[in-house]
Design a protein around this motif. Structure first.
Motif, PDB file in Angstrom:
ATOM      1  N   ASP A   1       0.842  -1.180   0.000  1.00  0.00           N
ATOM      2  CA  ASP A   1       0.000   0.000   0.000  1.00  0.00           C
ATOM      3  C   ASP A   1       0.881   1.233   0.000  1.00  0.00           C
ATOM      4  O   ASP A   1       1.146   1.812   1.046  1.00  0.00           O
ATOM      5  CB  ASP A   1      -0.915   0.004   1.230  1.00  0.00           C
ATOM      6  CG  ASP A   1      -1.934  -1.108   1.172  1.00  0.00           C
ATOM      7  OD1 ASP A   1      -2.358  -1.466   0.063  1.00  0.00           O
ATOM      8  OD2 ASP A   1      -2.305  -1.607   2.240  1.00  0.00           O
ATOM      9  N   GLY A   2       1.376   1.632  -1.146  1.00  0.00           N
ATOM     10  CA  GLY A   2       2.182   2.836  -1.216  1.00  0.00           C
ATOM     11  C   GLY A   2       3.246   2.779  -2.281  1.00  0.00           C
ATOM     12  O   GLY A   2       3.321   1.849  -3.077  1.00  0.00           O
TER      13      GLY A   2
ATOM     14  N   PRO B   1      -3.643  10.985   4.389  1.00  0.00           N
ATOM     15  CA  PRO B   1      -3.301   9.650   4.895  1.00  0.00           C
ATOM     16  C   PRO B   1      -3.529   9.588   6.403  1.00  0.00           C
ATOM     17  O   PRO B   1      -3.628  10.617   7.069  1.00  0.00           O
ATOM     18  CB  PRO B   1      -1.825   9.514   4.550  1.00  0.00           C
ATOM     19  CG  PRO B   1      -1.328  10.903   4.433  1.00  0.00           C
ATOM     20  CD  PRO B   1      -2.473  11.743   3.968  1.00  0.00           C
TER      21      PRO B   1
ATOM     22  N   THR C   1       2.052   6.541   1.412  1.00  0.00           N
ATOM     23  CA  THR C   1       0.782   5.836   1.267  1.00  0.00           C
ATOM     24  C   THR C   1      -0.236   6.602   0.434  1.00  0.00           C
ATOM     25  O   THR C   1      -1.233   6.026   0.022  1.00  0.00           O
ATOM     26  CB  THR C   1       0.159   5.542   2.646  1.00  0.00           C
ATOM     27  OG1 THR C   1      -0.045   6.782   3.337  1.00  0.00           O
ATOM     28  CG2 THR C   1       1.060   4.625   3.451  1.00  0.00           C
ATOM     29  N   ARG C   2       0.004   7.891   0.203  1.00  0.00           N
ATOM     30  CA  ARG C   2      -0.926   8.714  -0.571  1.00  0.00           C
ATOM     31  C   ARG C   2      -0.143   9.689  -1.442  1.00  0.00           C
ATOM     32  O   ARG C   2       0.906  10.177  -1.048  1.00  0.00           O
ATOM     33  CB  ARG C   2      -1.814   9.564   0.345  1.00  0.00           C
ATOM     34  CG  ARG C   2      -2.765   8.813   1.205  1.00  0.00           C
ATOM     35  CD  ARG C   2      -4.094   8.625   0.476  1.00  0.00           C
ATOM     36  NE  ARG C   2      -5.184   8.340   1.368  1.00  0.00           N
ATOM     37  CZ  ARG C   2      -5.504   7.140   1.795  1.00  0.00           C
ATOM     38  NH1 ARG C   2      -4.792   6.110   1.449  1.00  0.00           N
ATOM     39  NH2 ARG C   2      -6.532   6.956   2.577  1.00  0.00           N
TER      40      ARG C   2
END
Length: 148
Positions: A23-24, A64, A90-91
């Motif tokens: 995730d990232g 995030p 992550t974002r």
């Protein structure tokens, strides 16, 4: 996370990209190790990313869960002139990325990375939209200096 990034860095930087199972996205910051480790009170240096805002191309994004993300660490004394430290973002967004020196006193001394693609000289707000993060290789920041 450091173990995953460390294993990625240990295999060499060529061809690194974000793992679709993670995730990232991996962001690399090239540290001038002698700059930090030649100062007597520095014990180690780590990379830290601060999420500041949505990327201009993604105005409706959500922040995030963690807006401050610590990444890899480099322990002094320096054995390499330059070393890539990684942090998993992550974002997408606008970030301030720092090399944070930990001093023997326990205090921290940050230096900011600048974006080589920014048109504003010395701009420490690094624009990282999804399209840039999902490129064929990780974004690499190679220039750091005093934070404003």
């Amino acid at each position: 996370m450091a173990m995953v990034v460390g294993s990625l860095l240990g295999s060499g930087c060529d061809g690194l990209e974000a793992n679709p199972e993670q995730d990232g996205w991996l962001l690399l910051a090239t540290l001038d190790t002698h700059h930090f480790c030649d100062m007597d009170p520095v014990v180690e240096v780590r990379v830290r990313a601060h999420w500041q805002a949505c990327a201009a191309t993604e105005p409706g994004c959500e922040p995030p869960e963690a807006t401050v993300i610590d990444g890899d660490r480099y322990t002094c004394p320096a054995t390499d002139a330059h070393y890539d430290l990684g942090v998993m973002l992550t974002r997408p967004g606008r970030y301030r990325v720092e090399a944070v020196a930990e001093l023997t006193t326990g205090q921290e001394q940050p230096e900011c990375f600048v974006d080589p693609e920014s048109e504003a000289a010395g701009d420490v707000a690094i624009e990282l939209p999804r399209t840039r993060l999902e490129g064929p290789s990780p974004v690499v920041l190679a220039e750091h200096g005093p934070c404003p």
